[in-house]
Design an enzyme around this catalytic site. Structure first.
Site, PDB file in Angstrom:
ATOM      1  N   LYS A 167       0.815  -1.215   0.000  1.00  0.00           N
ATOM      2  CA  LYS A 167       0.000   0.000   0.000  1.00  0.00           C
ATOM      3  C   LYS A 167       0.856   1.276   0.000  1.00  0.00           C
ATOM      4  CE  LYS A 167      -3.929  -2.207   2.397  1.00  0.00           C
ATOM      5  NZ  LYS A 167      -4.870  -2.105   3.541  1.00  0.00           N
ATOM      6  N   TYR A 196     -12.762  -2.031  -2.981  1.00  0.00           N
ATOM      7  CA  TYR A 196     -13.172  -2.126  -1.580  1.00  0.00           C
ATOM      8  C   TYR A 196     -14.691  -1.985  -1.415  1.00  0.00           C
ATOM      9  CZ  TYR A 196      -8.577  -2.181   0.819  1.00  0.00           C
ATOM     10  OH  TYR A 196      -7.345  -2.539   1.330  1.00  0.00           O
ATOM     11  N   ASN A 245      -1.857   0.400   6.811  1.00  0.00           N
ATOM     12  CA  ASN A 245      -1.331  -0.862   7.338  1.00  0.00           C
ATOM     13  C   ASN A 245      -0.513  -1.669   6.330  1.00  0.00           C
ATOM     14  OD1 ASN A 245      -3.477  -1.726   5.847  1.00  0.00           O
ATOM     15  ND2 ASN A 245      -4.559  -2.731   7.513  1.00  0.00           N
ATOM     16  N   HIS A 265      -2.193  -5.466   1.724  1.00  0.00           N
ATOM     17  CA  HIS A 265      -3.492  -6.125   1.588  1.00  0.00           C
ATOM     18  C   HIS A 265      -3.245  -7.559   1.163  1.00  0.00           C
ATOM     19  CE1 HIS A 265      -7.412  -7.343   0.036  1.00  0.00           C
ATOM     20  NE2 HIS A 265      -6.755  -7.788  -1.021  1.00  0.00           N
ATOM     21  N   GLU A 311      -9.816 -10.699  -7.359  1.00  0.00           N
ATOM     22  CA  GLU A 311      -8.873  -9.580  -7.226  1.00  0.00           C
ATOM     23  C   GLU A 311      -7.724  -9.707  -8.229  1.00  0.00           C
ATOM     24  OE1 GLU A 311      -9.891  -8.831  -2.490  1.00  0.00           O
ATOM     25  OE2 GLU A 311      -7.913  -9.590  -3.009  1.00  0.00           O
TER      26      GLU A 311
END
Ligand code: GTP
Ligand code: MG
Length: 139
Positions: free
Chosen positions: A10, A50, A113, A116, A127
């Site tokens: 990320k 998302y 964070n 993913h 995905e």
């Protein structure tokens, strides 16, 4: 069974130049990075990706964050890859993440964070398809 999972490094991690370090952790844990590219996700793509979280209060923040800077999208291959990568990532909130996990080592907050990982076989397949075309995935 050899499986594939989908991973994103990320923006909080790419911003801090942690791509190589996180990939080292991934490879040391026995995953093969079988496809990988650096892209900038649009806000619309983040919202689609998302969509399952669209009713959550942090949805806007989450999508804006994911589209704020380049990310690394990747396909990881290994025996039991989906579950094992979730374990390697650690808990969503880095404060709860076990020692040695990617989020414990690198994540800044529950929002930022660092990684993913797909949460099930169906989401891994969808995905991967969302971000990679067939010719980008070498058998
Ligand atoms: P992903 O692998 O990114 O999907 O994380 P996850 O599966 O561990 O968590 P989940 O799918 O439940 O949530 C998706 C993302 O939303 C998380 O990675 C967090 O960045 C973010 N998120 C989850 N809960 C919160 C929260 O309470 N506050 C904020 N700001 N973000 C959250
Ligand atoms: Mg999730």
């Amino acid at each position: 069974m050899i499986e594939r999972t989908f991973s994103i490094i990320k923006p909080d991690a790419t911003r801090r130049n942690l791509t190589g370090e996180i990939n080292s952790v991934i490879e040391a844990a026995g995953f093969r990075i079988v496809a990988q590219k650096r892209i900038k996700i649009t806000l619309e793509q983040a919202k689609t990706f998302y969509a399952v979280h669209s009713s959550r209060p942090f949805y806007g923040e989450l999508c804006e964050f994911l589209s704020s800077d380049p990310v690394i999208v990747q396909i990881l291959e290994k025996e039991n890859a989906i579950e094992d990568y979730r374990t390697l990532m650690g808990a969503t909130n880095p404060a709860d993440a076990a020692e040695g996990t990617i989020r414990h080592r690198f994540a800044l907050s529950v929002g930022q964070n660092s990684v993913h990982g797909s949460d099930a076989a169906e989401t891994a397949a969808s995905e991967i398809k969302f971000f990679f075309s067939d010719i980008e995935i070498i058998e």
